[in-house]
Enzyme design. Structure first.
Site, short mmCIF file in Angstrom:
data_model
loop_
_atom_site.label_atom_id
_atom_site.label_comp_id
_atom_site.label_asym_id
_atom_site.label_seq_id
_atom_site.Cartn_x
_atom_site.Cartn_y
_atom_site.Cartn_z
N GLU A 45 0.84 -1.21 0.00
CA GLU A 45 0.00 0.00 0.00
C GLU A 45 0.87 1.25 0.00
O GLU A 45 0.54 2.25 -0.65
CB GLU A 45 -0.90 0.03 1.24
CG GLU A 45 -1.85 -1.14 1.37
CD GLU A 45 -1.25 -2.27 2.20
OE1 GLU A 45 -0.08 -2.63 1.99
OE2 GLU A 45 -1.99 -2.80 3.05
N CYS A 93 -2.12 -2.96 7.22
CA CYS A 93 -1.52 -2.76 8.53
C CYS A 93 -1.88 -1.35 9.05
O CYS A 93 -2.38 -0.50 8.31
CB CYS A 93 0.00 -2.95 8.47
SG CYS A 93 0.90 -1.54 7.81
N CYS A 96 -0.29 1.63 7.26
CA CYS A 96 -0.86 1.88 5.93
C CYS A 96 -2.26 2.49 6.04
O CYS A 96 -2.66 3.29 5.19
CB CYS A 96 -0.86 0.61 5.09
SG CYS A 96 0.82 0.21 4.55
N1 THU Z 1 2.58 -6.23 4.09
C1 THU Z 1 2.03 -5.41 3.16
O1 THU Z 1 2.55 -5.26 2.04
N2 THU Z 1 0.88 -4.75 3.49
C2 THU Z 1 0.23 -4.88 4.68
O2 THU Z 1 -0.75 -4.19 4.92
C3 THU Z 1 0.70 -5.85 5.67
C4 THU Z 1 2.04 -6.42 5.42
C5 THU Z 1 3.81 -6.94 3.74
C6 THU Z 1 5.03 -6.42 4.42
C7 THU Z 1 5.94 -7.62 4.41
O3 THU Z 1 6.67 -7.63 3.20
C8 THU Z 1 5.00 -8.80 4.43
O4 THU Z 1 3.72 -8.29 4.11
C9 THU Z 1 4.94 -9.51 5.76
O5 THU Z 1 4.71 -8.63 6.79
#
Ligand code: THU
Length: 127
Positions: free
Chosen positions: A55, A86, A89
């Protein structure tokens, strides 16, 4: 663009994820106020905290392309049935006025939540 199309754009973006450590590929897509769609994928780092979420990359892509407000965001992972953005984000989305977040439901169907549901009382009011 339908929610399904936005999710499909996010899924296509996830194919270019650099998820060397977690093996969790994530893709995101955001619609800018202009109507254009911007995508991103997670970019991990050996220093784990330097990892960029999908994101964050999609939002950066949009803002660095000249957008100043976003409408809808989608997030998806081919490696996980349902993925929610998360906390950081969610805050990034709040900064640029994202209204709605589309995710994949348990049966692959698009499910959406308002950002207010995902991040009530976001820290943007002082601006
Ligand atoms: N991740 C995302 O790309 N977006 C999220 O909202 C949650 C987590 C990714 C970060 C990392 O590369 C992997 O997921 C594991 O945490």
């Amino acid at each position: 663009m339908t929610d399904q199309e936005l999710l499909a754009a996010a899924l296509a973006a996830s194919e270019l994820a650099y998820a060397r450590y977690s093996k969790l590929r994530v893709g995101a897509a955001v619609i800018g106020a202009s109507g254009a769609v911007y995508t991103g994928a997670n970019v991990e780092n050996a220093a784990y905290s330097s990892t960029l979420c999908a994101e964050a990359v999609a939002i950066g892509h949009a803002i660095a392309s000249g957008e100043r407000a976003l409408e809808t965001a989608a997030v998806i992972s081919p490696d996980l049935t349902s993925i929610f953005p998360c906390g950081q984000c969610r805050q990034r989305m709040a900064e640029f006025d994202v209204q709605r977040v589309v995710m994949e439901g348990p049966d692959g169907e698009p499910v959406s939540h308002t950002l207010e549901e995902l991040l009530p009382g976001s820290f943007t009011d002082w601006r």
